[in-house]
Structures are given as structure tokens and as C-alpha cells.
Design an enzyme around this catalytic site. Structure first.
Site, PDB file in Angstrom:
ATOM      1  N   SER A   1       0.804  -1.221   0.000  1.00  6.95           N
ATOM      2  CA  SER A   1       0.000   0.000   0.000  1.00  6.95           C
ATOM      3  C   SER A   1       0.835   1.268   0.000  1.00  6.95           C
ATOM      4  O   SER A   1       0.363   2.318  -0.453  1.00  6.95           O
ATOM      5  CB  SER A   1      -0.931   0.002   1.219  1.00  6.95           C
ATOM      6  OG  SER A   1      -0.188  -0.141   2.417  1.00  6.95           O
TER       7      SER A   1
ATOM      8  N   GLY B   1      -1.861  -4.320   0.981  1.00  8.56           N
ATOM      9  CA  GLY B   1      -1.985  -5.513   1.808  1.00  8.56           C
ATOM     10  C   GLY B   1      -1.060  -6.643   1.428  1.00  8.56           C
ATOM     11  O   GLY B   1      -1.035  -7.679   2.108  1.00  8.56           O
TER      12      GLY B   1
ATOM     13  N   ASN C   1       3.841  -5.525   5.693  1.00  4.47           N
ATOM     14  CA  ASN C   1       2.670  -6.309   6.092  1.00  4.47           C
ATOM     15  C   ASN C   1       3.053  -7.634   6.739  1.00  4.47           C
ATOM     16  O   ASN C   1       2.284  -8.183   7.536  1.00  4.47           O
ATOM     17  CB  ASN C   1       1.760  -6.555   4.887  1.00  4.47           C
ATOM     18  CG  ASN C   1       1.036  -5.292   4.460  1.00  4.47           C
ATOM     19  OD1 ASN C   1       0.435  -4.608   5.280  1.00  4.47           O
ATOM     20  ND2 ASN C   1       1.114  -4.967   3.184  1.00  4.47           N
TER      21      ASN C   1
ATOM     22  N   ASP D   1      -5.028   6.276  10.237  1.00  4.85           N
ATOM     23  CA  ASP D   1      -4.675   4.922  10.682  1.00  4.85           C
ATOM     24  C   ASP D   1      -3.264   4.836  11.245  1.00  4.85           C
ATOM     25  O   ASP D   1      -2.866   3.804  11.787  1.00  4.85           O
ATOM     26  CB  ASP D   1      -4.853   3.905   9.554  1.00  4.85           C
ATOM     27  CG  ASP D   1      -3.949   4.185   8.346  1.00  4.85           C
ATOM     28  OD1 ASP D   1      -3.014   5.012   8.436  1.00  4.85           O
ATOM     29  OD2 ASP D   1      -4.183   3.568   7.283  1.00  4.85           O
TER      30      ASP D   1
ATOM     31  N   HIS E   1      -0.366   4.705   7.034  1.00  5.38           N
ATOM     32  CA  HIS E   1      -0.165   5.153   5.653  1.00  5.38           C
ATOM     33  C   HIS E   1       0.115   6.650   5.593  1.00  5.38           C
ATOM     34  O   HIS E   1      -0.674   7.442   6.125  1.00  5.38           O
ATOM     35  CB  HIS E   1      -1.397   4.810   4.814  1.00  5.38           C
ATOM     36  CG  HIS E   1      -1.667   3.349   4.741  1.00  5.38           C
ATOM     37  ND1 HIS E   1      -2.575   2.716   5.569  1.00  5.38           N
ATOM     38  CD2 HIS E   1      -1.126   2.385   3.957  1.00  5.38           C
ATOM     39  CE1 HIS E   1      -2.586   1.423   5.298  1.00  5.38           C
ATOM     40  NE2 HIS E   1      -1.726   1.193   4.330  1.00  5.38           N
TER      41      HIS E   1
END
Length: 215
Positions: free
Chosen positions: A37, A74, A103, A187, A190
Site C-alpha cells: 500500500s 496488503g 505487512n 490509521d 499510511h
């Protein structure tokens, strides 16, 4: 038409052909980005991520490179490893940027598996004729100091062992800078659009010379 006249016409035609060929721009080569991402513009408007900014910079600097962004939000190193052979066959890249691993850490996956996947992707890329750039990542200390240290170190470990180029920490100056609180989406994972020029700067320090050498 006399032979001398024929020879002159032939020479003139050959010279024109040579000039025409010489005027053609350099053959465009391909840069393949295989990431997650952080490279797939998660939460951003199209064109704001560092890969899109890289494409714009290549145009400004008149570097004949095509960028293929094969990043998926992801994705893990296992996912990248499974996708890479088809990508190499389809695009025949001259340079592969591996931006994967974050991830893996978020899911608490085995460090040995992450390392093995990065090694496998590096070797597959080289076997296909591409140079490789690995981008390093880090996780917060709340994952445990030992895990965080070992995770951060595995990228440079692979780069040294496989003799590849390395960006030590993709988010340098973003995640560890004084404005970190303002550079991330809600979040806290990011980066916002404002951070992506800095991310590109981190990558460009290493990637720029590679691109120029291959142009």
C-alpha cells in the site's frame, strides 16, 4: 544512369538512413515496482503517491524509462514472490524495486520467511536480467525491541548478501521526523500525500544513479 551516379545516390540514401536512425530517441527501458500500500497510493488521490511522482520526475529529467507499478495494498513478501515470475516475463524490467515486508511484520510473520522471500525475489529478478533495489522498513517498538531490531536489519542483510542496492528506510524523515504526527493518515500507518515527495527523495538518492546508468 551512370554507375558513378548510382553510387552517389546509394551513398546519399545510406547517409540519410543513418541520420534518421541516429535521431531516434533512446530505447525506453522498464522499471518494475513490486510493493504494498505504501506504493499503491492507498488513501490518496491518483497521482499523489511516490511512484507517480517518480514517473513525473523521469519525464522532467528526460530519462527514457517506463514505470510499471505492480503494487497491491496488503501484499506480503509471499504474495510478491508468487506474483513476480509472471511480472518479470511480461515486462522484462531492467530494474526491479522491491518494496515489501511491512505487512509481514504487521501480521507477525516469521522473519526467516520474510528474508527467504526477499532473497528469492532478488535472485529471480537478477536471473531475468534486472538490477534490484530493496527498500527497508521498520516497525514501532511496541512489537518488541528484539523483533523490531531484527526486522529492520533483515533488509540490509539481504542487500549485502545478494549485492543489491538498498534504501535503508523508506519512511526516513516521515515516520521518524519532527512532523510525523502530521504526515500520516488517521490509521497511523499510511503516509499522507504531503509525505510522498520525501519518500521519493529517499528512493531517488539510490535509484537515480541506477536509472542514469541504464539510460
Amino acid at each position: 544512369m551512370h554507375c558513378s551516379r548510382l553510387a552517389a545516390v546509394a551513398l546519399a540514401g545510406a547517409a540519410a538512413s543513418a541520420r534518421s536512425q541516429g535521431a531516434r530517441p533512446g530505447r525506453q527501458r522498464t522499471l518494475l515496482v513490486v510493493g504494498d500500500s505504501l506504493s499503491a497510493e492507498y488513501g490518496l488521490a491518483r497521482g499523489q503517491g511516490w511512484v507517480a511522482l517518480l514517473e513525473a520526475r523521469l519525464v522532467r529529467e528526460k530519462l527514457a524509462w517506463q514505470v510499471v507499478n505492480a503494487s497491491i495494498s496488503g501484499d506480503t513478501t509471499s504474495g510478491g514472490r508468487s506474483r513476480l515470475p509472471a511480472l518479470l516475463q511480461r515486462h522484462a524490467p531492467a530494474i526491479v524495486v522491491l518494496e515489501l515486508g511491512g505487512n509481514d511484520a504487521l501480521r507477525g510473520l516469521s522473519l526467516a520467511m520474510t528474508e527467504a522471500n526477499l532473497v528469492a525475489m532478488t535472485r529471480a529478478s537478477r536471473a531475468a536480467g534486472a538490477r534490484v533495489l530493496i527498500t527497508g522498513m521498520a516497525v514501532p517498538p511496541n512489537y518488541g525491541r528484539q523483533y523490531a531490531d531484527q526486522f529492520a536489519a533483515l533488509f540490509s542483510k539481504v542487500a549485502r548478501a545478494e549485492n543489491t542496492a538498498l534504501v535503508p528506510f523508506l519512511l526516513a524523515g516521515v515516520a521518524d521526523g519532527p512532523q510525523a504526527d502530521n504526515l500520516f493518515q488517521p490509521d497511523r500507518i499510511h503516509p499522507r500525500a504531503e509525505a510522498h515527495p520525501r519518500i521519493l527523495d529517499n528512493v531517488w538518492r539510490v535509484l537515480g544513479p541506477m536509472l542514469r546508468a541504464g539510460s
